[in-house]
Design a protein around this motif. Structure first.
Motif, PDB file in Angstrom:
ATOM      1  N   ASP A  26       0.841  -1.195   0.000  1.00 56.64           N
ATOM      2  CA  ASP A  26       0.000   0.000   0.000  1.00 56.64           C
ATOM      3  C   ASP A  26       0.875   1.244   0.000  1.00 56.64           C
ATOM      4  OD1 ASP A  26      -2.389  -1.472   0.130  1.00 56.64           O
ATOM      5  OD2 ASP A  26      -2.194  -1.662   2.318  1.00 56.64           O
ATOM      6  N   GLU A  82      -0.442   6.848   3.720  1.00 56.08           N
ATOM      7  CA  GLU A  82      -1.663   7.648   3.829  1.00 56.08           C
ATOM      8  C   GLU A  82      -1.434   9.036   3.235  1.00 56.08           C
ATOM      9  OE1 GLU A  82      -4.765   9.219   7.303  1.00 56.08           O
ATOM     10  OE2 GLU A  82      -3.135   7.828   7.784  1.00 56.08           O
ATOM     11  N   SER A 106      -1.114   9.636   0.025  1.00 55.65           N
ATOM     12  CA  SER A 106      -0.487   9.521  -1.293  1.00 55.65           C
ATOM     13  C   SER A 106      -1.349   8.673  -2.218  1.00 55.65           C
ATOM     14  CB  SER A 106       0.905   8.892  -1.174  1.00 55.65           C
ATOM     15  OG  SER A 106       1.764   9.714  -0.419  1.00 55.65           O
ATOM     16  N   ARG A 107      -1.393   9.051  -3.468  1.00 61.12           N
ATOM     17  CA  ARG A 107      -2.121   8.262  -4.462  1.00 61.12           C
ATOM     18  C   ARG A 107      -1.402   8.378  -5.803  1.00 61.12           C
ATOM     19  NH1 ARG A 107      -5.762  10.208  -8.264  1.00 61.12           N
ATOM     20  NH2 ARG A 107      -5.746  12.496  -8.511  1.00 61.12           N
ATOM     21  N   ARG A 164      -1.694   8.170 -10.147  1.00 57.89           N
ATOM     22  CA  ARG A 164      -2.570   8.281 -11.315  1.00 57.89           C
ATOM     23  C   ARG A 164      -1.722   8.238 -12.573  1.00 57.89           C
ATOM     24  NH1 ARG A 164      -1.748  13.175 -13.546  1.00 57.89           N
ATOM     25  NH2 ARG A 164      -1.149  14.931 -12.191  1.00 57.89           N
ATOM     26  N   HIS A 203       0.613  13.750  -3.339  1.00 62.22           N
ATOM     27  CA  HIS A 203       0.455  13.678  -1.886  1.00 62.22           C
ATOM     28  C   HIS A 203      -0.431  14.831  -1.470  1.00 62.22           C
ATOM     29  CE1 HIS A 203       1.365  12.573   2.231  1.00 62.22           C
ATOM     30  NE2 HIS A 203       1.609  13.849   2.498  1.00 62.22           N
ATOM     31  N   THR A 209       7.814   6.163  -1.604  1.00 63.47           N
ATOM     32  CA  THR A 209       6.450   5.956  -2.092  1.00 63.47           C
ATOM     33  C   THR A 209       6.448   5.587  -3.570  1.00 63.47           C
ATOM     34  OG1 THR A 209       5.569   7.528  -0.474  1.00 63.47           O
ATOM     35  CG2 THR A 209       4.193   7.046  -2.386  1.00 63.47           C
TER      36      THR A 209
END
Length: 280
Positions: free
Chosen positions: A127, A130, A132-133, A135, A195, A231
């Protein structure tokens, strides 16, 4: 008083000079001591950098004759052959597990330019932290990212002994070969990590038949030192696992100590050193 026999190490061609289909030339030699074969060396020009760059493709000294300087003399003799071919630089790839070969290359003045690292992966994608994503990169972002990537990549080679024109040509060629259809090139995932809704870095992961390879990973300058590089690398592992790959690899240039520390902390191990030496 008895006389001390002189031991002379020389190279003896074991085949005619080869002109290969990829434009390189190469030749195999026996390593001889007083005409007695004690090993072999394979010398060629470089398929990427062209005829001005030589590479030692293999060097073997038989077990009974190791530790007597035979390999050193053979490598120096190969340099003389390369000079005769008009080469200005010579390169060698040294497996990480071959400490004697690494010591020999270092003693002869070769320096590490970059190293290949790899890591086995499990079955569970990690994972992201928290906040952070990830695309996909947009077309609008791709153009500036590509131009910066080509410049940075060329600069990495220039700073490590490759002439500027040669380095820039390599950068253009490599990017054109690897991304012929831009963002739509099959087998390539080019991502942006955000983030808390702010873009902090980019990742280029290539999916090969048996593994995945990180071609480029960068944290934007204003966001470095905050763990975003980790990350990005966790994202690379997650993408590789989702795509069914269980080994991930990368290349790191010598002197990039923050990246080297990060990769080591994540469990990457060196598999091969790429080393070079100017032929003055």
């Amino acid at each position: 008083m008895g006389r001390t026999a002189l031991m002379t190490t020389t190279l003896r061609p074991s085949e005619p000079l080869q002109q290969n289909g990829d434009g390189t030339r190469s030749r195999r030699y026996q390593v001889c001591v007083n005409s007695r074969p004690v090993g072999a060396i394979h010398l060629g020009t470089h398929p990427v950098f062209g005829g001005a760059v030589a590479r030692i493709m293999s060097l073997r000294i038989e077990e009974p004759d190791r530790g007597r300087g035979r390999g050193t003399v053979a490598a120096l003799a190969a340099e003389e052959v390369a000079r005769g071919w008009g080469c200005r630089r010579i390169e060698v790839a040294v497996p990480a597990g071959s400490a004697p070969a690494f010591r020999l290359a270092t003693a002869l003045g070769y320096v590490v330019r970059n190293r290949a690292m790899a890591k086995p992966l499990g079955d569970t994608a990690p994972d992201l932290p928290e906040g952070s994503r990830a695309r996909p990169m947009t077309e609008a972002e791709f153009g500036p990212w590509l131009e910066k990537g080509k410049e940075d990549y060329a600069r990495d080679w220039i700073e490590r002994g490759v002439p500027e024109a040669e380095a820039r040509a390599k950068s253009e060629r490599d990017h054109a070969t690897l991304l012929p259809e831009g963002l739509a090139t099959p087998g390539n995932l080019i991502s942006v990590v955000e983030h808390e809704s702010t873009s902090v870095g980019t990742l280029w992961l290539a999916l090969r038949e048996d593994n995945a390879f990180v071609f480029d990973v960068e944290t934007h300058a204003a966001h470095r030192g905050r763990g975003h590089g980790r990350t990005l690398m966790l994202l690379a592992e997650a993408q590789a696992i989702v795509e069914g790959r269980r080994v991930i690899g990368l290349n790191v240039f010598a002197g990039n100590e923050p990246a080297e520390r990060l990769y080591a902390s994540l469990g990457y191990e060196t598999e091969q050193y790429a080393m070079y030496k100017p032929l003055l």
